[in-house]
Design an enzyme around this catalytic site. Sequence first.
Site, short mmCIF file in Angstrom:
data_model
loop_
_atom_site.label_atom_id
_atom_site.label_comp_id
_atom_site.label_asym_id
_atom_site.label_seq_id
_atom_site.Cartn_x
_atom_site.Cartn_y
_atom_site.Cartn_z
N GLY A 128 0.82 -1.20 0.00
CA GLY A 128 0.00 0.00 0.00
C GLY A 128 0.85 1.25 0.00
O GLY A 128 2.08 1.19 -0.14
N ASP A 129 0.21 2.40 0.18
CA ASP A 129 0.93 3.68 0.12
C ASP A 129 2.00 3.78 1.20
O ASP A 129 3.03 4.43 1.01
CB ASP A 129 -0.05 4.85 0.25
CG ASP A 129 -0.85 5.06 -1.05
OD1 ASP A 129 -0.49 4.46 -2.07
OD2 ASP A 129 -1.83 5.82 -1.02
N GLY A 130 1.79 3.13 2.36
CA GLY A 130 2.81 3.13 3.41
C GLY A 130 4.07 2.42 2.97
O GLY A 130 5.19 2.87 3.25
N ASN A 173 5.88 4.59 0.46
CA ASN A 173 6.59 5.64 1.19
C ASN A 173 7.91 5.13 1.73
O ASN A 173 8.95 5.78 1.61
CB ASN A 173 5.70 6.16 2.32
CG ASN A 173 6.39 7.21 3.18
OD1 ASN A 173 7.34 6.90 3.89
ND2 ASN A 173 5.90 8.43 3.14
N THR A 226 -5.38 -0.97 0.18
CA THR A 226 -6.84 -0.89 0.12
C THR A 226 -7.29 0.18 -0.87
O THR A 226 -8.16 -0.06 -1.72
CB THR A 226 -7.41 -0.55 1.51
OG1 THR A 226 -6.99 -1.55 2.45
CG2 THR A 226 -8.93 -0.52 1.47
N ASP A 235 6.42 18.59 -11.03
CA ASP A 235 6.50 20.02 -11.37
C ASP A 235 7.29 20.85 -10.37
O ASP A 235 7.39 22.08 -10.50
CB ASP A 235 5.10 20.61 -11.53
CG ASP A 235 4.27 20.59 -10.25
OD1 ASP A 235 4.77 20.07 -9.22
OD2 ASP A 235 3.12 21.07 -10.26
N LEU A 288 6.48 21.49 -7.34
CA LEU A 288 5.58 22.23 -6.46
C LEU A 288 4.74 21.26 -5.62
O LEU A 288 4.49 20.13 -6.01
CB LEU A 288 4.62 23.11 -7.29
CG LEU A 288 5.25 24.15 -8.20
CD1 LEU A 288 4.17 24.76 -9.10
CD2 LEU A 288 5.95 25.24 -7.39
N GLU A 317 0.85 7.44 7.68
CA GLU A 317 1.50 7.43 8.99
C GLU A 317 1.07 8.65 9.80
O GLU A 317 1.16 9.78 9.31
CB GLU A 317 3.02 7.41 8.83
CG GLU A 317 3.56 6.13 8.23
CD GLU A 317 3.28 4.93 9.11
OE1 GLU A 317 3.48 5.01 10.34
OE2 GLU A 317 2.84 3.89 8.57
#
Length: 300
Positions: A69-71, A74, A99, A223, A225, A280
């Site tokens: 997942g995104d954790g 990361n 998820t 970009d 930003l 987190e």
Amino acid sequence: MGKRKRKQQPVLVLHRKSANRPEVKAAVKAVRSRGIDLKVRIPWNKKDKPRVVRELIAAGHQRLIAGGGDGTLNAIADALVRHAEHDECPTMGILPLGTANDLAHGLGLPCEDLDSCLYLAATGDAKPMDLGIMNGRHFINVASGGFGAQVTATTPQDVKRHLGGAAYTLNGLIKIWEMKPYRGSLHLPGQAPIEGSMVLMAVGNNRLAGGGFEVAPAADPADGLLDLMILTDSVITEPGPTLAELKDPLNPANTRLRYVQAPAFRIEAETPVHINLDGEPVVSKELNFSVLEHALNVVY
């Protein structure tokens, strides 16, 4: 010492709880059947991931695929930036197994087809990608703060296990009656501080968070930003007009919602703010944001 020998063999760094999922095993088998010599490493836990990435970098592997997942994404991105030389940073592929998979969806990856996702991660061309920084900690997708992050952080674990996603809704409904806005100031480069109140905020390196909500619709992960969206306490006193502005967050005429793009900024709050940093939880009164431009080479 001479340069380490570069290895083109891709390595899937796989979240331990995903290792026995039948669809993951099938995807690995499918990619290998197409002639890709895919190696798989399974860190024991979250703290073990940086060690595994360090070892793979030291061994000269040029393509690491983050499976989770995104954790997990990361953790892999953070380890790559911290332990690789910038001009030799390995390519990062993505196998979305979480998820929501907000980062992968925001990048347009074929999240519903793991075979295609893994093959693309193992063979596709990489593009430069920024990495966000908050108080010295990296985030690859979105840092969300305020009411939503507080609900996520304070929903009891046993309630989450029994009710799943509904737990956050129930806990949110209970807490919304006692919701108090955060007061503070926004400091943008070259501008006077902007005083005000905030119920929720999102700082996006990418567009999506919270299960597909477009919290930073103009965000471009390459970009240089970060996109800041702040929702003021008018959502409590004027819910109708505020929701209307949420449907058009880039409208310069908005007065209840603020949308800013900047390479760096600072938020100072009177009370500690709950922040969700790629999943987190973090709590702090001073939030220093900046962007590490083109820090990663990511396949998307």
